[in-house]
Design an enzyme around this catalytic site. Structure first.
Site, short mmCIF file in Angstrom:
data_model
loop_
_atom_site.label_atom_id
_atom_site.label_comp_id
_atom_site.label_asym_id
_atom_site.label_seq_id
_atom_site.Cartn_x
_atom_site.Cartn_y
_atom_site.Cartn_z
N TRP A 136 0.83 -1.21 0.00
CA TRP A 136 0.00 0.00 0.00
C TRP A 136 0.86 1.26 0.00
O TRP A 136 0.67 2.17 -0.81
CB TRP A 136 -0.93 -0.03 1.21
CG TRP A 136 -1.90 1.10 1.38
CD1 TRP A 136 -2.22 1.70 2.57
CD2 TRP A 136 -2.72 1.73 0.39
NE1 TRP A 136 -3.17 2.67 2.38
CE2 TRP A 136 -3.50 2.71 1.05
CE3 TRP A 136 -2.86 1.58 -0.98
CZ2 TRP A 136 -4.41 3.53 0.38
CZ3 TRP A 136 -3.77 2.40 -1.66
CH2 TRP A 136 -4.53 3.36 -0.98
N GLY A 170 -10.83 4.85 -0.17
CA GLY A 170 -11.59 4.63 -1.40
C GLY A 170 -11.28 3.27 -1.98
O GLY A 170 -10.52 2.48 -1.41
N ALA A 221 -3.91 -1.92 -3.98
CA ALA A 221 -2.55 -1.45 -4.20
C ALA A 221 -2.03 -1.78 -5.60
O ALA A 221 -1.47 -0.92 -6.29
CB ALA A 221 -1.61 -2.03 -3.14
N LYS A 263 -15.21 -1.97 5.98
CA LYS A 263 -15.34 -2.72 4.72
C LYS A 263 -14.42 -3.93 4.72
O LYS A 263 -14.69 -4.92 4.02
CB LYS A 263 -15.08 -1.80 3.53
CG LYS A 263 -13.71 -1.13 3.49
CD LYS A 263 -12.62 -1.97 2.84
CE LYS A 263 -11.27 -1.30 3.00
NZ LYS A 263 -10.18 -2.08 2.38
N ASP A 311 -15.35 1.32 -1.84
CA ASP A 311 -14.27 0.50 -1.29
C ASP A 311 -14.77 -0.89 -0.94
O ASP A 311 -14.06 -1.90 -1.12
CB ASP A 311 -13.68 1.19 -0.06
CG ASP A 311 -12.28 0.70 0.29
OD1 ASP A 311 -11.73 -0.12 -0.47
OD2 ASP A 311 -11.74 1.14 1.32
N SER A 370 -7.59 -8.59 -2.74
CA SER A 370 -7.84 -8.13 -1.37
C SER A 370 -7.40 -9.19 -0.36
O SER A 370 -7.83 -10.35 -0.43
CB SER A 370 -9.33 -7.83 -1.18
OG SER A 370 -9.68 -7.83 0.19
N ARG A 371 -6.55 -8.78 0.57
CA ARG A 371 -6.11 -9.72 1.60
C ARG A 371 -7.28 -10.19 2.46
O ARG A 371 -7.34 -11.37 2.85
CB ARG A 371 -5.06 -9.05 2.49
CG ARG A 371 -3.72 -8.85 1.84
CD ARG A 371 -2.82 -7.96 2.68
NE ARG A 371 -2.62 -6.68 2.06
CZ ARG A 371 -2.12 -5.63 2.69
NH1 ARG A 371 -1.81 -5.71 3.97
NH2 ARG A 371 -1.95 -4.50 2.06
N VAL A 401 -0.54 -8.17 6.69
CA VAL A 401 -1.64 -7.98 7.64
C VAL A 401 -2.96 -7.87 6.90
O VAL A 401 -3.07 -7.16 5.89
CB VAL A 401 -1.41 -6.72 8.49
CG1 VAL A 401 -2.63 -6.43 9.35
CG2 VAL A 401 -0.17 -6.89 9.36
N GLU A 430 -6.34 -6.39 7.83
CA GLU A 430 -6.85 -5.54 8.90
C GLU A 430 -8.21 -5.99 9.45
O GLU A 430 -8.53 -5.76 10.61
CB GLU A 430 -6.97 -4.09 8.42
CG GLU A 430 -5.64 -3.41 8.13
CD GLU A 430 -4.95 -2.90 9.39
OE1 GLU A 430 -5.37 -3.26 10.50
OE2 GLU A 430 -3.98 -2.14 9.24
#
Length: 326
Positions: free
Chosen positions: A11, A128, A132, A183, A236, A246-247, A271, A273
């Protein structure tokens, strides 16, 4: 140096790329010696964001206790590391919070934490639909820079705005921050749905109710509901919940497949989140007396207290109710 980006993960690297491509003198600050060595030698983040060469106007630095010499500092570290890096940005006039999460010890927003440590800093939240890798690729997208300080928000927008990255302004920093954090929880839920083999009907219903849940919690802490209908909310949410980049989505998918959380996180190597945020948000919702059933079952699955399939059953067998949008 015009802008310092604190955090040399995927990111932070993507944000540094945007800023440098816009012609700004950028400092990218990291803490992992291996990552920094590779960045300095080949100008590419081989571990977190391979395939993108940093322009010459982006300098690589190790984060130390010395204050970064930039008027604007961008925080792009995991939420758990934000407090640790704040001494490094104490000299920056504007602190842009690009990290997305909640503070575990206090259930606070990151702006509350940063503001308590750096009371003179002008705070802006940037959020938003900004995965990455896609941001680094220059794929068109948008974001919102939110602050109670209009000039600070505009300063951040002016640094990031480009033909491929459109940045809007908002004064609802509370809503933008909470939307960005929540989100991730809903992205885990969406990934679980995919992992269980459910279809688009399931995910559509899940995300609609999840967005409503996010907005209810936001209103309870003083945010505006319409913020959740914008870029930081539904924008988002859709990007994060629908993409295997997306992790958090990948965490949910692994849990839906019955894998252990530790194994999924080890595989991702960064990570996610939403794992921590789900636990914090459950406590926040409970203290505010806000109904948050999706957040609750995500937290239960993440903690290993419930199987993903049982979480779906728990949601579907809730007592009938009216769909309340406003």
């Amino acid at each position: 140096m015009d802008v310092a980006v604190v955090g040399a993960g995927s990111w932070g690297t993507a944000l540094a790329l945007v800023l440098a491509r816009n012609g700004h003198e950028v400092g990218l600050y990291g803490r992992e010696s291996e990552t920094l060595t590779a960045l300095k030698s080949c100008r590419e983040n081989l571990r977190y964001l391979p395939g993108f060469v940093l322009p010459d106007n982006c300098e690589i630095h190790e984060l130390t206790e010395d204050a970064v010499p930039a008027p604007i500092a961008v925080l792009a570290v995991p939420t758990t590391a934000v407090e640790e890096v704040l001494p490094a940005v104490k000299g920056s006039e504007i602190v842009c919070i690009a990290s997305k999460g909640l503070v575990q010890a206090t259930s606070n927003l990151l702006s509350q934490l940063v503001g308590s440590v750096l009371p003179d800093a002008r705070l802006v939240a940037l959020s938003g639909p900004n995965l990455a890798r896609e941001l680094a690729q220059g794929i068109p997208t948008a974001a919102v820079a939110a602050s109670s300080d209009a000039e600070a928000a505009e300063a951040v927008r002016n640094r990031f705005m480009s033909r491929n990255y459109r940045v809007y302004l908002s004064d609802d920093i509370t809503g933008v921050e909470l939307a960005g954090a929540m989100k991730n929880v809903m992205a885990i839920a969406a990934g679980m749905s995919d992992g269980l083999g459910f279809g688009n009907n399931t995910k559509g219903a899940l995300l609609a109710r999840g967005l409503n849940e996010m907005a209810r919690l936001g209103e309870a802490i003083g945010a505006r509901r319409e913020t959740f209908m914008g870029l930081a909310g539904v924008g988002d949410l859709f990007a994060t919940a629908a993409s295997d980049l997306s992790r958090n989505n990948r965490v949910g998918y692994g849990l839906g497949k019955g894998r252990a959380l530790s194994a999924v996180l080890d595989e991702i190597g960064q990570v996610a989140e939403g794992v921590q945020t789900s636990q914090i948000a459950v406590g926040m919702a409970r203290s505010l007396q806000v109904d948050a059933p999706i957040t609750q079952v995500v937290d239960a699955v993440v903690r290993g207290q419930m199987a993903a399939r049982d979480a779906v059953v728990a949601l579907m067998e809730r007592a009938p109710t009216k769909e309340t949008i406003t």
